[in-house]
Design a protein around this motif. Structure first.
Motif, short mmCIF file in Angstrom:
data_model
loop_
_atom_site.label_atom_id
_atom_site.label_comp_id
_atom_site.label_asym_id
_atom_site.label_seq_id
_atom_site.Cartn_x
_atom_site.Cartn_y
_atom_site.Cartn_z
N ALA A 73 1.91 8.09 -7.25
CA ALA A 73 2.88 7.27 -8.00
C ALA A 73 2.92 5.83 -7.49
O ALA A 73 3.24 4.90 -8.24
CB ALA A 73 4.27 7.89 -7.90
N LYS A 74 2.57 5.60 -6.22
CA LYS A 74 2.64 4.26 -5.64
C LYS A 74 1.38 3.45 -5.90
O LYS A 74 1.38 2.22 -5.72
CB LYS A 74 2.89 4.37 -4.14
N GLY A 78 -1.29 4.85 -11.19
CA GLY A 78 -0.80 6.18 -10.82
C GLY A 78 -1.84 7.07 -10.19
O GLY A 78 -1.62 8.29 -10.05
#
Length: 198
Positions: A73-74, A78
């Protein structure tokens, strides 16, 4: 005066755009297949393909970077891109090493690989792998439109580019007005001199 300002602005603009482009594209580099990297994909294996890759790496004094794509997610888009080094040549910093032995062991060999080193191409690797019963495909080395797509997708770069373009156009107009004023002054001066003669 305006000419010098234009030259300074052009140089500064190029420096700013290049710097910001590299800053923007750097996080995406591990995910870019092709470009300046010699890359290929193995889509069918026969036997232990890792041993075959190790033999090829030692014979041609290169390394192969096996790619892992994992959800993150970071990370940009993605997804995170990490690599396993196969061979003795150290991977560059933009190909981060995958440290999890579990990921390395559980991941299939049918994935993308980057050739790290000189004198050995992706096409040669594909040919050698095919001879041993595997099936692989090399990637095109033209990533121009991919890089351009990343540039276009970054709004801050566009804002800066438009601001610099506006400043440059303003300088052009200022120079144009200055030239017109000089021509007008010369014309008035000529008329005045001719009138004074009478």
């Amino acid at each position: 005066m305006y000419k010098k300002l234009q030259y300074v602005l052009i140089i500064l603009s190029l420096a700013v755009v290049i710097f910001l482009s590299m800053e923007s594209l750097y996080p995406h580099l591990p995910g870019l297949m092709g470009g300046s990297q010699q890359t290929f994909m193995i889509d069918q294996t026969k036997g232990n393909v890792k041993n075959e890759l190790l033999k090829l790496a030692e014979a041609h004094h290169v390394s192969f970077a096996k790619r892992f794509v994992l959800p993150d997610a970071k990370a940009p888009e993605g997804m995170s891109y990490t690599y396993e080094q196969i061979g003795n040549v150290k991977l560059p910093s933009y190909l981060p090493i995958q440290k999890s032995q579990k990921v390395i062991k559980e991941s299939p060999d049918t994935t993308n690989y980057v050739v790290v080193g000189k004198g050995y191409t992706a096409k040669q690797a594909v040919s050698d792998l095919d001879k041993s019963g595997n099936h692989a495909l090399s990637f095109s080395l033209d990533n121009t439109f991919t890089v351009l797509r990343y540039f276009i997708s970054e709004p801050p770069l566009w804002y800066i580019f438009l601001i610099l373009l506006f400043i440059y156009i303003t300088l052009l107009l200022a120079e144009y007005v200055s030239v017109i004023k000089k021509d007008r002054d010369r014309a008035f001066s000529r008329v005045y001199q001719e009138a004074s003669c009478f």
